[in-house]
Design a protein around this motif. Structure first.
Motif, PDB file in Angstrom:
ATOM      1  N   HIS A 133      -7.645  54.000  22.624  1.00 36.51           N
ATOM      2  CA  HIS A 133      -8.758  54.678  21.941  1.00 36.51           C
ATOM      3  C   HIS A 133      -8.263  55.638  20.863  1.00 36.51           C
ATOM      4  O   HIS A 133      -8.815  56.711  20.675  1.00 36.51           O
ATOM      5  CB  HIS A 133      -9.624  55.420  22.976  1.00 36.51           C
ATOM      6  CG  HIS A 133     -10.296  54.481  23.929  1.00 36.51           C
ATOM      7  ND1 HIS A 133      -9.622  53.861  24.945  1.00 36.51           N
ATOM      8  CD2 HIS A 133     -11.568  54.006  23.964  1.00 36.51           C
ATOM      9  CE1 HIS A 133     -10.451  53.051  25.590  1.00 36.51           C
ATOM     10  NE2 HIS A 133     -11.635  53.113  25.019  1.00 36.51           N
ATOM     11  N   GLU A 136     -10.907  55.917  17.909  1.00 36.84           N
ATOM     12  CA  GLU A 136     -12.027  56.810  18.257  1.00 36.84           C
ATOM     13  C   GLU A 136     -11.577  58.278  18.246  1.00 36.84           C
ATOM     14  O   GLU A 136     -12.333  59.172  17.868  1.00 36.84           O
ATOM     15  CB  GLU A 136     -12.573  56.470  19.648  1.00 36.84           C
ATOM     16  CG  GLU A 136     -13.314  55.145  19.743  1.00 36.84           C
ATOM     17  CD  GLU A 136     -12.397  53.958  20.025  1.00 36.84           C
ATOM     18  OE1 GLU A 136     -11.162  54.088  19.822  1.00 36.84           O
ATOM     19  OE2 GLU A 136     -12.912  52.898  20.425  1.00 36.84           O
ATOM     20  N   GLN A 137     -10.338  58.525  18.662  1.00 39.39           N
ATOM     21  CA  GLN A 137      -9.855  59.913  18.696  1.00 39.39           C
ATOM     22  C   GLN A 137      -9.677  60.451  17.274  1.00 39.39           C
ATOM     23  O   GLN A 137     -10.024  61.593  16.999  1.00 39.39           O
ATOM     24  CB  GLN A 137      -8.542  59.999  19.493  1.00 39.39           C
ATOM     25  CG  GLN A 137      -8.771  59.687  20.967  1.00 39.39           C
ATOM     26  CD  GLN A 137      -7.508  59.843  21.803  1.00 39.39           C
ATOM     27  OE1 GLN A 137      -7.093  60.943  22.104  1.00 39.39           O
ATOM     28  NE2 GLN A 137      -6.890  58.734  22.184  1.00 39.39           N
ATOM     29  N   MET A 140     -13.004  61.382  15.995  1.00 40.37           N
ATOM     30  CA  MET A 140     -13.513  62.648  16.551  1.00 40.37           C
ATOM     31  C   MET A 140     -12.825  63.841  15.880  1.00 40.37           C
ATOM     32  O   MET A 140     -13.470  64.856  15.598  1.00 40.37           O
ATOM     33  CB  MET A 140     -13.312  62.689  18.070  1.00 40.37           C
ATOM     34  CG  MET A 140     -13.998  63.876  18.717  1.00 40.37           C
ATOM     35  SD  MET A 140     -14.336  63.594  20.467  1.00 40.37           S
ATOM     36  CE  MET A 140     -15.337  65.037  20.848  1.00 40.37           C
ATOM     37  N   GLU A 228      -8.522  63.008  24.427  1.00 41.94           N
ATOM     38  CA  GLU A 228      -8.845  61.663  24.932  1.00 41.94           C
ATOM     39  C   GLU A 228     -10.052  61.675  25.866  1.00 41.94           C
ATOM     40  O   GLU A 228     -10.887  60.786  25.824  1.00 41.94           O
ATOM     41  CB  GLU A 228      -7.632  61.038  25.632  1.00 41.94           C
ATOM     42  CG  GLU A 228      -7.230  61.784  26.871  1.00 41.94           C
ATOM     43  CD  GLU A 228      -6.119  61.094  27.649  1.00 41.94           C
ATOM     44  OE1 GLU A 228      -6.431  60.212  28.436  1.00 41.94           O
ATOM     45  OE2 GLU A 228      -4.946  61.462  27.453  1.00 41.94           O
ATOM     46  N   THR A 231     -13.265  62.011  23.914  1.00 41.77           N
ATOM     47  CA  THR A 231     -13.565  60.788  23.163  1.00 41.77           C
ATOM     48  C   THR A 231     -14.059  59.677  24.091  1.00 41.77           C
ATOM     49  O   THR A 231     -15.068  59.024  23.820  1.00 41.77           O
ATOM     50  CB  THR A 231     -12.285  60.304  22.435  1.00 41.77           C
ATOM     51  OG1 THR A 231     -11.804  61.372  21.636  1.00 41.77           O
ATOM     52  CG2 THR A 231     -12.566  59.112  21.571  1.00 41.77           C
ATOM     53  N   LYS A 235     -17.718  57.934  24.468  1.00 40.72           N
ATOM     54  CA  LYS A 235     -17.871  56.507  24.147  1.00 40.72           C
ATOM     55  C   LYS A 235     -18.587  55.749  25.274  1.00 40.72           C
ATOM     56  O   LYS A 235     -19.439  54.918  25.025  1.00 40.72           O
ATOM     57  CB  LYS A 235     -16.489  55.882  23.895  1.00 40.72           C
ATOM     58  CG  LYS A 235     -16.551  54.374  23.758  1.00 40.72           C
ATOM     59  CD  LYS A 235     -15.433  53.797  22.953  1.00 40.72           C
ATOM     60  CE  LYS A 235     -15.590  52.279  22.902  1.00 40.72           C
ATOM     61  NZ  LYS A 235     -14.730  51.646  21.949  1.00 40.72           N
ATOM     62  N   CYS A 265     -18.120  68.980  17.842  1.00 39.08           N
ATOM     63  CA  CYS A 265     -18.363  67.668  17.251  1.00 39.08           C
ATOM     64  C   CYS A 265     -19.831  67.269  17.291  1.00 39.08           C
ATOM     65  O   CYS A 265     -20.376  66.754  16.317  1.00 39.08           O
ATOM     66  CB  CYS A 265     -17.512  66.654  18.023  1.00 39.08           C
ATOM     67  SG  CYS A 265     -17.470  65.059  17.280  1.00 39.08           S
TER      68      CYS A 265
END
Ligand code: AMP
Ligand code: ZN
Length: 492
Positions: A133, A136-137, A140, A228, A231, A235, A265
Motif C-alpha cells: 500500500h 495509497e500512503q 495520504m 500505514e 492508510t 482504505k 487528512c
C-alpha cells in the motif's frame, strides 16, 4: 431477528475512558482494525495475548450475529527504531542475517500465521501489508501536506505536531500534555531534520545503500510506521469506522499519531471505539523481545523453556489467558499454567458428560437466567473471567444432574448444552476435549518411545535408539536432546 438486537454490549472506550453502549455506524455491521505484528522476528507470548484478546472480541461480535469486517495488518516496512535512524527493522535484520529484507518478512509472517493457527485464532477478513500500500500512503502524505500539517526536509516528510495542535488536540487519546512536552524538551542536537522532537516521520528519504525503498514525489524513500495503519484502515473500513484495537503500549505514540494523520487528512476523527489490551508480564516485567524477558509460543507445547515445569497444550494457554480480563495485566508462570490446566480439565470433563445426562419432567434450575448471565458477562466489556466463572456454574449443574441431585427438563438441558458449547468453543475458541484427548494420548505414546530410546542408549543399543529417532522424524515428530533431557516437536 439477529442476536445483537436482544443484547446491550458495552465497550470500554480508551478515548472517553468509560464504558459505552456499542452502537455501530451501520446497524448490523462492524468494522474493526487491529494493529498487526512487525514481522522482523518471532512473535512472543505477549504479542499472542493481545491478538488473542481481539480474537475473542471478534468471535463474540460474530456470535452476536454482527457482520464483521476484521482488518489486521502486517507491518513489513517502515518500522524504525526511532525517527532519527536511517535503517528500518527489516533492513537491519536482513543486513545481520545476510538475506533479502523480504526473506525476513516472509519467514516471520509464516511463523506468525503458524502460531495463531496453533492457538486457534481466527484469521482476519483482510490482512493488508504496508509494502502493498505504498501508493495509497504516498497519496495520504500528499493530502496531509496540502492540509498544511506536514513539511518536507531533504526528501523526508514530517508531521507538524505543533501546527496541528493549534487547531486540534494532539494528546486526545493518550492524555499527554503536548504543550508542556514541547516547551520542556531540549533542543534537538542537530542530527535530526525535524523542526520539533514531537514531529514524526510520514516519509523517510532512503540512503543509496538502503534496500527497501520506493519512488515518491520527494525522491526514493520509505513510509513511516504510523502512516500505514491510517492508510489501510481508511482504505478497507472508511474514513470513520467502529473499533480500533492494539496493545496498551501502542496508545502513544502510534495511535495518537494515527488520529492526527486522519484528522489532518479527512477532517474527522477516524475511530468510534478505541480498545487497548493489557500486557502479559514475566517475572513482573512486560514480556518483550528487546529485554530478553519473553517466552515463545512454541516453547509452551515443546516444553523447551526452563521457566516451564512441563509442556502445556495451546488450549490450556488460551484458557489461562482468558481467565484474565483483557484490560488487566496478566503475569505468566508455570504454576499459573498448571492451575489453569486443572480448571480447563474440569470444564472439559463436565462438557463430556453433556451427552449422557438424564432428563426429568420438571426443572429445579432456571437455565434462561443462567444463560443470560453468560451473555451479561461478555456484554460487560468482554469480561471473559466472569464468563468462565459462569461456565463453571454450568459444570456444577452438570455434575449435580449426573449425580441425580438436580432435575432438568429436556428443553432446559438443551439450553445448558447449546450455551456451554457456544461460549466455550465459538466465543472463547477453546478446543473440544476429543482433540485434546487425542493429543494427550499421542503425547503419552511419544513419551513412552522416548523412555524406550533412553533405555536403548543406556544399553548402548545405538541401532535401536537411532531407529526410534529416525522413524519418528519420518512421520513429522522431531526429538531434541539437551542437558535437561529429550523434548519433541510435532510438525504440522
Ligand atoms: P509489535 O509486533 O511489536 O508491533 O507487537 C504486536 C502487538 O503485541 C502490539 O499490539 C503490541 O502492543 C502487543 N504487545 C507487545 N508486547 C506485549 C506484551 N508483553 N503483552 C501483551 N501484548 C504485547
Ligand atoms: Zn497500527
Amino acid at each position: 431477528m439477529s442476536l445483537y438486537t436482544t443484547q446491550e454490549l458495552k465497550i470500554y472506550n480508551s478515548l472517553s475512558k468509560q464504558k459505552e453502549v456499542f452502537k455501530p455506524i451501520t446497524e448490523g455491521f462492524v468494522g474493526m482494525y487491529v494493529c498487526g505484528p512487525t514481522v522482523y522476528s518471532n512473535v512472543h507470548l505477549g504479542n499472542l495475548r493481545t491478538f488473542m484478546s481481539f480474537d475473542v472480541i471478534y468471535r463474540y461480535l460474530k456470535f452476536l450475529e454482527y457482520k464483521v469486517r476484521y482488518v489486521r495488518n502486517i507491518t513489513d516496512a517502515g518500522h524504525l527504531e526511532s525517527d532519527d535512524v536511517t535503517e528500518d527493522r527489516f533492513a537491519k535484520k536482513a543486513r545481520l542475517e545476510q538475506v533479502e529484507p523480504m526473506e525476513v518478512v516472509q519467514k516471520y509472517t509464516v511463523d506468525f500465521h503458524n502460531v495463531l493457527n496453533t492457538y486457534n485464532l481466527l484469521p482476519p477478513n483482510i490482512e493488508p501489508t504496508a509494502t502493498g500500500h505504498i501508493v495509497e500512503q504516498i497519496q495520504m502524505i500528499e493530502d496531509i501536506l496540502k492540509s498544511g500539517n506536514a513539511y518536507e526536509v531533504n526528501g523526508s516528510i514530517y508531521f507538524d505536531v505543533v501546527k496541528y495542535n493549534e487547531k486540534h488536540h494532539y494528546g486526545i487519546l493518550s492524555g499527554r500534555n503536548i504543550d508542556e512536552a514541547i516547551h520542556n524538551t531540549r533542543e534537538l542536537d542537530g542530527q535530526s531534520d525535524k523542526r520539533n522532537p514531537q514531529d514524526f516521520a510520514l516519509w523517510k528519504k532512503a540512503e543509496p545503500q538502503h534496500l527497501m525503498k520506493w519512488n515518491s514525489p520527494w525522491g526514493e524513500g520509505f513510509p513511516g510506521w504510523h502512516l500505514e495503519c491510517s492508510t489501510m484502515s481508511t482504505k478497507y473500513l472508511g474514513e470513520q469506522f467502529d473499533i480500533h484495537g492494539g496493545g496498551m503500549d501502542l496508545k502513544f505514540p502510534h495511535h495518537e499519531c494515527e488520529i492526527a494523520q486522519s484528522v489532518a487528512c479527512h477532517g474527522t476523527a477516524p475511530v468510534h471505539y478505541w480498545m487497548h489490551a493489557n500486557m502479559l508480564t514475566l517475572n513482573g516485567q512486560k514480556m518483550s523481545k528487546s529485554t530478553g524477558n519473553y517466552i515463545l509460543p512454541a516453547e509452551i507445547y515443546e516444553g523447551g523453556n526452563s521457566v516451564l515445569s512441563k509442556a502445556f497444550s495451546p488450549s490450556v494457554v488460551r484458557f489461562f489467558m482468558l481467565q484474565a480480563h483483557y484490560r488487566s495485566i496478566l503475569d505468566f508462570s508455570s504454576d499459573a499454567l498448571e492451575a489453569a490446566e486443572k480448571g480447563y480439565t474440569r470444564l472439559m470433563e463436565g462438557m463430556k458428560l453433556l451427552g449422557s445426562l438424564k432428563t426429568s419432567a420438571t426443572s429445579q434450575v432456571d437455565m434462561t437466567s443462567w444463560k443470560k448471565s453468560c451473555f451479561d458477562a461478555m456484554n460487560d466489556d468482554f469480561n471473559s473471567p466472569i464468563l468462565i466463572a459462569q461456565l463453571f456454574e454450568g459444570v456444577k449443574y452438570i455434575n449435580q444432574i449426573n449425580d441425580g441431585t438436580l432435575q432438568i427438563t429436556a428443553a432446559d438441558l438443551e439450553i445448558l448444552k447449546a450455551t456451554l458449547e457456544g461460549f466455550v468453543k465459538e466465543v472463547l475458541g477453546i478446543e473440544s476435549t476429543d482433540n485434546n484427548q487425542d493429543s494427550g494420548k499421542l503425547n503419552g505414546v511419544i513419551e513412552m518411545l522416548i523412555m524406550m530410546r533412553n533405555q536403548a542408549r543406556v544399553d548402548k543399543n545405538w541401532a535401536l535408539s537411532d531407529e526410534i529417532r529416525d522413524k519418528l522424524l519420518a512421520i513429522g515428530i522431531q526429538l531434541k536432546d539437551s542437558k535437561e533431557g529429550t523434548t519433541y516437536l510435532i510438525q504440522n
